[in-house]
Scaffold this active site. Structure first.
Site, PDB file in Angstrom:
ATOM      1  N   HIS A 109       3.217  10.751  -1.695  1.00 46.64           N
ATOM      2  CA  HIS A 109       3.117  12.089  -1.107  1.00 46.64           C
ATOM      3  C   HIS A 109       3.994  12.127   0.143  1.00 46.64           C
ATOM      4  O   HIS A 109       3.926  11.208   0.972  1.00 46.64           O
ATOM      5  CB  HIS A 109       1.656  12.398  -0.755  1.00 46.64           C
ATOM      6  CG  HIS A 109       1.460  13.735  -0.150  1.00 46.64           C
ATOM      7  ND1 HIS A 109       1.498  14.900  -0.884  1.00 46.64           N
ATOM      8  CD2 HIS A 109       1.245  14.111   1.133  1.00 46.64           C
ATOM      9  CE1 HIS A 109       1.302  15.924  -0.059  1.00 46.64           C
ATOM     10  NE2 HIS A 109       1.142  15.478   1.158  1.00 46.64           N
TER      11      HIS A 109
ATOM     12  N   ASN B  46       0.162   7.546  -6.453  1.00 46.31           N
ATOM     13  CA  ASN B  46       0.960   8.735  -6.170  1.00 46.31           C
ATOM     14  C   ASN B  46       1.720   8.515  -4.878  1.00 46.31           C
ATOM     15  O   ASN B  46       1.305   7.720  -4.023  1.00 46.31           O
ATOM     16  CB  ASN B  46       0.063   9.972  -6.036  1.00 46.31           C
ATOM     17  CG  ASN B  46       0.871  11.245  -5.813  1.00 46.31           C
ATOM     18  OD1 ASN B  46       1.856  11.486  -6.499  1.00 46.31           O
ATOM     19  ND2 ASN B  46       0.446  12.054  -4.852  1.00 46.31           N
TER      20      ASN B  46
ATOM     21  N   ASP C 113      -4.400  14.507  -3.033  1.00 45.41           N
ATOM     22  CA  ASP C 113      -3.693  13.805  -1.944  1.00 45.41           C
ATOM     23  C   ASP C 113      -4.671  13.139  -0.987  1.00 45.41           C
ATOM     24  O   ASP C 113      -4.382  12.976   0.203  1.00 45.41           O
ATOM     25  CB  ASP C 113      -2.808  14.790  -1.157  1.00 45.41           C
ATOM     26  CG  ASP C 113      -1.784  15.441  -2.054  1.00 45.41           C
ATOM     27  OD1 ASP C 113      -1.424  16.599  -1.781  1.00 45.41           O
ATOM     28  OD2 ASP C 113      -1.380  14.799  -3.046  1.00 45.41           O
TER      29      ASP C 113
ATOM     30  N   SER D  95       3.606   8.617   2.066  1.00 44.52           N
ATOM     31  CA  SER D  95       2.447   7.746   1.829  1.00 44.52           C
ATOM     32  C   SER D  95       2.313   7.438   0.342  1.00 44.52           C
ATOM     33  O   SER D  95       2.404   8.362  -0.480  1.00 44.52           O
ATOM     34  CB  SER D  95       1.154   8.445   2.283  1.00 44.52           C
ATOM     35  OG  SER D  95       1.246   8.891   3.620  1.00 44.52           O
TER      36      SER D  95
HETATM   37  C1  GRF Z   1       9.238  14.124  -3.384  1.00 46.78           C
HETATM   38  O1  GRF Z   1       9.114  14.789  -2.148  1.00 46.78           O
HETATM   39  C2  GRF Z   1       7.987  13.318  -3.610  1.00 46.78           C
HETATM   40  O2  GRF Z   1       7.408  12.902  -2.401  1.00 46.78           O
HETATM   41  C3  GRF Z   1       7.081  14.277  -4.276  1.00 46.78           C
HETATM   42  O3  GRF Z   1       7.928  15.001  -5.156  1.00 46.78           O
HETATM   43  C4  GRF Z   1       9.208  15.153  -4.521  1.00 46.78           C
HETATM   44  C5  GRF Z   1      10.312  14.962  -5.520  1.00 46.78           C
HETATM   45  O4  GRF Z   1      10.246  13.656  -6.005  1.00 46.78           O
HETATM   46  N1  GRF Z   1       6.046  13.576  -4.967  1.00 46.78           N
HETATM   47  P1  GRF Z   1      11.276  13.132  -7.147  1.00 46.78           P
HETATM   48  O5  GRF Z   1      12.660  13.219  -6.576  1.00 46.78           O
HETATM   49  O6  GRF Z   1      11.094  14.048  -8.350  1.00 46.78           O
HETATM   50  O7  GRF Z   1      10.841  11.719  -7.392  1.00 46.78           O
END
Ligand code: GRF
Length: 202
Positions: free
Chosen positions: A107, A105, A143, A134
């Site tokens: 985060h 994942n 997380d 991370s």
């Molecule tokens: C991002 O902030 C990511 O860190 C979190 O979801 C948000 C959107 O990610 N996991 P994405 O543009 O859909 O990949």
């Protein structure tokens, strides 16, 4: 290495992985699965001929039933790695255990700081001068899994959640493909002691 990506939204991290694959990263995105039919990330996958599926959590009585179907769907693609890329659901311990050591994942914080949601706003409110993202192995703790790689960005005067999020997101798109590549090359694994193991130095 066959990879299945789970998304819920825009899929910019998915796009970074697609672009990295096109640039030669030894991964093959086999499928993109979303819990929301309106996730733009599904369109990103379609543009690259990647199989897509929607598993709407509202069609399920409980989390266990949803995760059981999600697991069956994922395993149909026989992935060596499953990546959560903006996937906004909490996974059950059984699901996480099934993918132990091959579930990642990303985060948007410097874990263990700011687990959970609204991390950029919280970092600003806490007066942080530094923030970041991370990549971690997923464990049952939200997380909370072992951190593999982080990227740090400065919090700048005048930042709001949007400007800070954009600066972090840019780094997410660097570290996620990097870690996926390490895993695909067999350089990264989750040790028995629960700590990431990376042979050699990156
Ligand atoms: C991002 O902030 C990511 O860190 C979190 O979801 C948000 C959107 O990610 N996991 P994405 O543009 O859909 O990949």
């Amino acid at each position: 290495l066959p990879v299945v990506a789970l998304i819920s939204g825009g899929g910019s991290n998915l796009q970074a992985l697609i672009d990295a694959q096109l640039a030669g990263l030894p991964i093959r995105l086999a499928a993109v699965i979303s819990n929301r039919a309106d996730a733009f990330g599904l369109e990103r996958a379609r543009r690259h001929g990647i199989a897509t599926a929607v598993l709407d959590h509202r069609d399920y009585p409980d989390r266990d039933a949803y995760d059981a179907d999600l697991q069956r769907l994922i395993d149909g693609y026989d992935p060596g790695l499953v990546v959560l890329a903006g996937f906004m659901r909490i996974l059950t311990p059984a699901f996480v255990a099934h993918y132990r050591g091959r579930l990642l994942n990303i985060h948007p914080s410097l874990l263990p700081k700011f687990r959970g949601l609204h991390t950029h706003q919280r970092a600003l409110e806490a007066g942080e001068t530094e923030h970041g993202a991370s990549v971690h192995f997923v464990t049952a703790e939200l997380d909370g899994g072992p951190v593999i790689l982080q990227a740090r960005v400065p919090v700048l005067p005048g930042d709001d959640a949007a400007t800070l999020a954009a600066r972090v997101l840019e780094q997410e798109h660097v570290i996620y493909p990097t870690v996926a590549g390490w895993f695909a090359e067999g350089r990264l694994r989750l040790g028995e002691d629960g700590r990431p193991w990376l042979d050699g130095t990156p």
